[in-house]
Design an enzyme around this catalytic site. Structure first.
Site, mmCIF file in Angstrom:
data_model
loop_
_atom_site.group_PDB
_atom_site.id
_atom_site.type_symbol
_atom_site.label_atom_id
_atom_site.label_comp_id
_atom_site.label_asym_id
_atom_site.label_seq_id
_atom_site.Cartn_x
_atom_site.Cartn_y
_atom_site.Cartn_z
ATOM 1 N N ASP A 1022 44.943 16.169 1.749
ATOM 2 C CA ASP A 1022 45.197 15.662 3.092
ATOM 3 C C ASP A 1022 44.164 14.627 3.570
ATOM 4 O OD1 ASP A 1022 47.070 17.565 2.699
ATOM 5 O OD2 ASP A 1022 46.789 18.624 4.573
ATOM 6 N N GLU A 1250 42.756 31.149 5.384
ATOM 7 C CA GLU A 1250 43.122 29.884 4.738
ATOM 8 C C GLU A 1250 41.891 29.182 4.173
ATOM 9 O OE1 GLU A 1250 45.475 25.725 5.913
ATOM 10 O OE2 GLU A 1250 44.665 27.039 7.489
#
Length: 1281
Positions: A1022, A1250
């Site tokens: 990303d 996460e």
């Protein structure tokens, strides 16, 4: 002394001490060889007779032992598998006939069940169920090898012998059955049967050597595929019969000799069953004749509809009728099919059919569509007798044209071709006529060339003895009669500097072709790859996994692995959807095996729910299942307080079926019942239902303690979509009041339909139970096709089966991961079990279509509808499939259950389009779509996630010899291979850079004004910093390394499956060359690996000046230095580690030493919690990418990359070299840091996260994130292959 040995043999024989007997007899036989010339001596002759008698006794005794052990009569003396194995060693040294008799008897015994199940009178015997025959033998061989394989030594080839006898038996049975039912065989059934049979024969040829068969079948063609320029192998060009091939490299003469010798060998399994179909292949040829007749008729009809436009297709730079390409593509498919079925007489018959329709095409599509003359002096238009006469006429007049250039040619085009002399004012051909002439001429030339190739391919494929009978000469003459005109046309094209084609051809014809081609490009993005599907066609192929908790986005739900499934789910006055905002203290599976059961704990504010389920096989529709919801108060003082559960049934998107609720009170005598008592029985006792896939079924509801029930109710209504069930339930709630006691309670409204709903057929049914804590509800699903199920699966029966599965789970978990053996505490082991169970329990089954877009589409278009069986990163935040995440998920799942892992990968590969692209995020079905903002829904085909499935395949098959790989695994690899090739090609061609060995991720925004550094979403990383200014000459280090890994694994799989893997091996050697890697990605200045591109470090976000009365503007990107082409070496982070991660650095590489040194530097990546994603010295460390976009891969610790680094350190710690010791120390320290921190945060928060904060190790991002963060389990078990 010799006599004493024989006496000893008799004694050992009685005691069945076969191992000692075998050793003695080997020595005795060697001695007897020396005495063979002296058999006329009485003493020697007597000893030989005694030895013969002992061998006979042993042979008879061992034969009896086998028959008693496997015939079920019970041996007089126990015969263990070990004893039988030792007996086989005796059979190896005595008279061979005893061994042959045992083998013959044992092989026949193994197939008794098969003969019974598939005898002629059984339904399974017919051709439409032939795959069940092959499924049976595959299962049987796996069971045999697991249970009894160790009895026989490898040189007995028992599995192969069973398979060979199965083939003989099957061929004979099929021959007999087909002879009796020949009228029932159609082409579809025949092709299906042959496809399944040849696939099975190919599987056998890869699994076995054929050593047990008497003869190896020889042939002039090789059993292995070789690269060929023949169009009928693989078409990469626009002509279906041509390929783009790399020139072959010279091969040493010894290698040529070896290759030639090997090419004469064909697998002995080829045709072992399938040759029984050859006498019926006339059905196939007749069918192709019929199909071609219809195809030609359609071509003619289409041409009439198109009229003068002659919609064109661009092929090899020329404009031809698209129908000719369609015709030859159809021929290619027919030929390939026939070559798989037979290369004998049926192929000659097919050749005759080909010849017939080539003539038809030339006559009906070409000659009959030549334009008529517009000669006004003629009373009747004249049609030229042949295309050659037309061409001569056409080109003769062109010769007299001046070569004044394309512009003049086009301007005066209508005066080019005149009737009679050049001064005539009447044009002979209109513009449309000229376009038609050009199209038909180039089509004829194309047909001529392709027909020649077709003849060559037919001769190559047909049996050598029949090759001379293949002759397409007359058909070539039919097209070649116009060759002179075509040649003249080509000469003119050269003579006049391309005026005809560059002028009229480009502007008048090619423009049309361009539009056609654009339309073709627009459809490619959502056209599926035409290779065979990898996933098995029906979920019933895996009955153990037909029902399961395949709804990861809800706290607890059940569904089947079929489209339009029945859905079941739970609510309890809390949102049904598993979302972060619910603020549950903890929820997740404690144990889940992915097949038979699951146990989950949900901790709410005041209550704790345990949801569990068990499946039970039986019947024809996936069997039964039972779910249990147990609710306990979290505090003693809450005991006796009320809680309400809702359990609902509905149908998946577009599902059709019947749901008929049955109220408890309808089957009760209520005459003596108090009013306040009846409210306990207003809910449902059961729901009767029916769907096409499930047949008839019944779902019943059971309360363990009726005394704790306060009231029950139900809702029967309709819902537009499964994602709206919560809203539908809420709209069905009513506040009820008891008229006597005035007590109020919230209750479902019962039957609730809109006034305009005439049918009043519910697709959403809910059972409500309100009771006092503790409360238990059991839901029992029973399929009507499950006849002999025994007791209902509830209460004690449920407890017993659940306990059995839980015990099996714990045993299997330890055998797979060995955490107890490694010294982990019980608490740590329970954490690991829960982590893996949440990953496996989060596997979902989705169906629907993605929205996709290519650069050729103005708007997004729908992908085709398809199923997806996949794990998900997070049930709360990402309950859908992500391509690059799924590779990491399956590193764990493949260690737990390879069948599940293969099935997941198969579903993903079946989502591949014709380009070889797989959409990176799968948002299938309304439940998944409802959770995703619109801007993230569309997937673009120039963006593809890292090919992490190659990590999985590498881990599954690294260093495994073929003999250790199961038949099912080999079958799956073979099914997967064509799609792996397409996927690899997509990466290697779509993402390549300007120089060999360079690659860059597509999709970065070159015009972004708000992003500090334009994201590379397709990389999976990303916002990880890349070159500040995206260009087409960027070099992305991580992508280069991913493709290096892909090439290595492709070469390995090619070797395993017997395919040609040279180009993959050479690509791997090229890309892993450390000198080239260093030249393209090593910054000598910064001493690190880096990306390369147009870059500057001086980029910031600044807010423009505000305008009075206007909202405050967003910050925009501000560049204070002109970027230059350079290494992006001001950044050090995860991307810099990829040459280490993919293990392509040489063990003595100085760059490896520098990487390991930098890895431990706390100012760079090292923390006591794991490796941060971006070094503290990097300009964008922990910087926002936009004003509203917090850092994601710019500092936090991610477990997936940390696992890959730990794996690489483990590798280099085991390889001799100057950096071995440092690698070992780093590995041990990094592994300990990661495990300790994840466990600490789990104890503190109840969740796996996460990502983890690089400053204090705190979990952050979404939770629970039991996707790739679950890789901590493999770190604990030290599982890397």
């Amino acid at each position: 002394m010799f006599s004493k040995i024989l006496i000893s043999c008799r004694s050992l024989c009685q005691k069945r001490q076969y191992s000692e007997i075998a050793s003695l007899l080997q020595g005795v036989n060697r001695v007897m060889e020396h005495f063979t010339p002296y058999l006329d001596i009485p003493q020697v002759k007597q000893l030989a007779a005694q030895l013969e008698q002992i061998e006979k006794s042993l042979g008879d005794q061992i034969s009896n032992d086998f028959k008693e052990a496997f015939s079920g009569t019970g041996p007089k003396q126990p015969s263990t598998l070990t004893q039988l194995s030792e007996a086989c060693s005796v059979l190896n040294v005595i008279e061979p006939r005893f061994k042959r008799e045992i083998i013959r008897w044992f092989v026949s015994l193994q197939l008794v069940e098969y003969s019974h199940l598939f005898q002629e009178s059984e339904e399974n015997a017919w051709l439409d169920r032939i795959d069940r025959r092959y499924a049976w033998i595959k299962r049987h061989l796996l069971n045999f090898e697991e249970r009894m394989g160790r009895i026989f030594s490898q040189d007995w080839e028992m599995s192969e012998r069973i398979a060979v006898e199965f083939c003989h038996l099957t061929r004979n049975e099929l021959t007999r059955i087909m002879a009796k039912r020949v009228n029932e065989i159609d082409v579809k059934l025949l092709l299906f049967t042959l496809q399944k049979t040849t696939q099975f024969e190919e599987l056998l040829s890869r699994r076995f050597t054929g050593a047990s068969m008497e003869d190896l079948i020889s042939s002039e063609t090789s059993s292995k595929k070789t690269e060929s320029t023949n169009p009928f192998e693989e078409s990469h060009g626009k002509n279906p019969f041509e390929e783009d091939e790399e020139p072959e490299k010279p091969v040493p003469s010894t290698q040529i000799q070896l290759t030639t010798t090997e090419s004469l060998m064909v697998s002995p399994f080829h045709g072992l069953i399938s040759r029984c179909f050859e006498s019926h292949l006339n059905i196939f040829v007749d069918s192709q004749d019929k199909n071609l007749a219809e195809l030609i008729d359609r071509f003619v009809a289409d041409l009439k509809i198109q009229g003068s436009s002659l919609a064109q297709a661009e092929i090899e730079g020329c404009c031809v009728l698209p129908s000719c390409a369609d015709l030859f593509v159809f021929y290619k498919k027919c030929l390939l099919q026939c070559a798989q079925l037979s290369t004998g007489q049926p192929m000659l018959s097919l050749t005759s059919v080909f010849k017939k329709y080539l003539r038809e095409y030339a006559t009906r599509l070409l000659q009959s569509n030549l334009p008529r003359s517009n000669n006004t002096s003629s009373i009747t238009p004249v049609l030229p007798m042949s295309m050659s006469s037309l061409t001569k006429d056409f080109t003769r007049e062109l010769r007299d044209l001046s070569s004044g250039g394309a512009a003049g040619l086009i301007q005066n085009f209508q005066s080019l071709l005149k009737e009679g002399d050049m001064s005539s004012t009447s044009p002979k051909y209109s513009k449309d006529d000229i376009a038609r002439i050009c199209t038909i001429l180039t089509t004829a030339e194309y047909c001529l060339e392709t027909t020649q190739q077709l003849e060559g391919k037919l001769k190559e494929k047909v049996q050598p003895a029949l090759a001379d009978k293949v002759d397409l000469g007359s058909e070539q003459d039919l097209f070649g009669s116009h060759r002179q005109g075509v040649v003249t046309q080509s000469a003119l094209k050269t003579q006049y500097n391309g005026s005809l084609y560059t002028g009229f051809g480009v502007i008048a014809i090619s423009v049309v072709s361009w539009f056609v081609y654009q339309g073709y490009l627009e459809t490619r993005v959502n056209s599926p790859l035409t290779e065979n599907k990898v996933a098995f066609p029906s979920s019933h192929d895996f009955p153990e996994r037909y029902w399961g908790s395949f709804r990861p986005g809800v706290y607890f739900g059940m569904k089947s692995r079929d489209t339009n499934s029945l859905l079941a789910g739970l609510m309890w006055f809390m949102p049904d959807v598993a979302a972060v905002g619910d603020n549950l203290e903890q929820y997740g599976w404690k144990e889940h095996d992915g097949r038979n059961f699951g146990v989950q704990v949900v901790i709410d504010k005041f209550i704790q729910l345990e949801t569990s389920f068990v499946t039970k096989l039986g019947g024809k529709h996936g069997g039964d299942w039972t779910a249990r919801i147990q609710v306990e108060p979290r505090m003693k003082e809450l005991r006796g307080q009320q809680v309400t559960l809702f359990f609902y049934l509905t149908l998946d998107d577009n599902g059709k079926g019947l749901l008929q609720p049955i109220r408890m009170i309808d089957n009760m005598d209520t005459s003596g019942m108090e009013a306040n008592e009846s409210v306990k029985f207003l809910g449902l006792s059961a729901v009767h239902g029916h769907t096409e896939k499930l047949g008839d079924f019944r779902v019943s509801f059971h309360h363990s303690n009726e005394q704790s029930i306060v009231h029950t109710a139900f809702l029967s209504t309709t819902v537009a979509s499964p994602h709206l069930v919560k809203e539908a339930l809420q709209s069905g709630l009513r506040l009820m009041e008891d008229k006597r006691s005035k007590e109020r309670h919230i209750s479902l409204a019962g039957t609730l339909f809109a006034k305009e709903d005439i049918l009043k057929q519910p697709n959403f049914v809910v059972h409500q139970v309100t009771g006092k804590l503790p409360l238990q509800l059991e839901i029992v699903y029973e399929s009507n096709s499950f006849i002999e199920r025994g007791a209902m699966l509830r209460g004690e029966a449920y407890d017993t089966l659940l306990q059995k599965y839980r015990e099996q789970f714990r045993i299997q978990f330890e055998s797979k991961f060995r955490l107890n053996e490694k010294g982990f505490s019980e608490e740590e082991q329970e954490f690991a079990k829960s982590a893996m169970s949440n990953l496996v329990g989060g596997i979902g089954y989705f169906y629907g279509s993605s929205k996709v877009q290519s650069v050729h589409n103005k708007e997004p278009v729908p992908y085709w509808n398809a199923p997806l069986y996949t794990a998900v990163p997070s049930r709360s935040f990402f309950p859908r499939g992500f391509l690059w995440d799924e590779g990491f998920h399956n590193l764990i799942i493949s260690q737990w259950d390879r069948e599940i892992s293969f099935d997941i990968m198969a579903h993903w590969f079946d989502l591949m389009n014709v380009e070889g692209w797989i959409p990176r995020e799968q948002i299938l079905g309304s439940e998944a779509r409802a959770r995703v903002p619109d801007e993230f829904v569309v997937q673009r085909n120039n963006q593809g996630n890292p090919p992490t499935f190659f990590l999985v395949l590498d881990a599954m098959f690294k260093n495994r010899p073929v003999r250790d790989i199961s038949a099912l695994e080999l079958e799956q690899l073979n099914r997967m291979w064509p799609r792996l090739v397409s996927w690899y090609n997509w990466f290697n061609t779509s993402l390549h850079g300007p120089e060999p060995g360079t690659y860059y991720w597509r999709g970065r925004d070159t015009a972004s004004v708000r992003e500090l550094n334009p994201k590379s979403l397709s990389s999976g990383l990303d916002d990880y910093p890349r070159a500040s200014h995206p260009t087409t000459y960027e070099r992305h280090l991580d992508l280069r390394c991913w493709i290096t890994l892909a090439a290595k694994v492709m070469a390995s799989i090619a070797d395993l499956t017997g395919r040609e893997g040279r180009k993959y091996h050479e690509t791997f050697i090229f890309l892993s060359n450390n000198e080239l890697l260093n030249a393209q990605h090593w910054s000598e200045k910064a001493k690190r690996y880096a990306d390369y591109g147009l870059h500057t470090s001086n980029v910031t976000l600044r807010r423009p000046k505000s305008v009075a009365g206007q909202p405050k503007p967003d910050k925009i990107r501000w560049v204070s230095e002109e970027p230059t082409p350079r290494f992006v070496d001001d950044t050090f982070g995860y991307v810099s580690l990829f040459p280490l991660i993919i293990e392509i650095l040489q063990p003595d590489s100085p760059q490896l030493g520098q990487l390991l040194q930098d890895l431990r530097n706390p100012n760079l990546l090292w923390t006591k919690y794991g490796l941060r994603s971006l070094s503290k010295t990097s300009p964008l460390y922990n910087k926002r990418n936009t004003e509203h976009d917090p850092p994601y891969w710019r500092g936090p610790i991610w477990i997936n990359v940390n696992y890959l680094v730990a794996r690489a350190l483990h590798h280099y710690s085991a390889v001799e070299g100057p950096h071995q010791t440092r690698a070992l120390l780093l590995y041990n320290e990094l592994r300990e840091n990661l495990i300790s921190n994840v466990l600490r945060e789990y104890r503190k928060t109840g969740y796996i996260w996460e990502q983890y904060n690089d400053a204090n190790g705190a979990g952050q991002g979404c939770r629970p994130f039991t996707g790739w963060s679950t890789l901590v389990l493999l770190l604990m078990s030290e599982t890397y292959v």
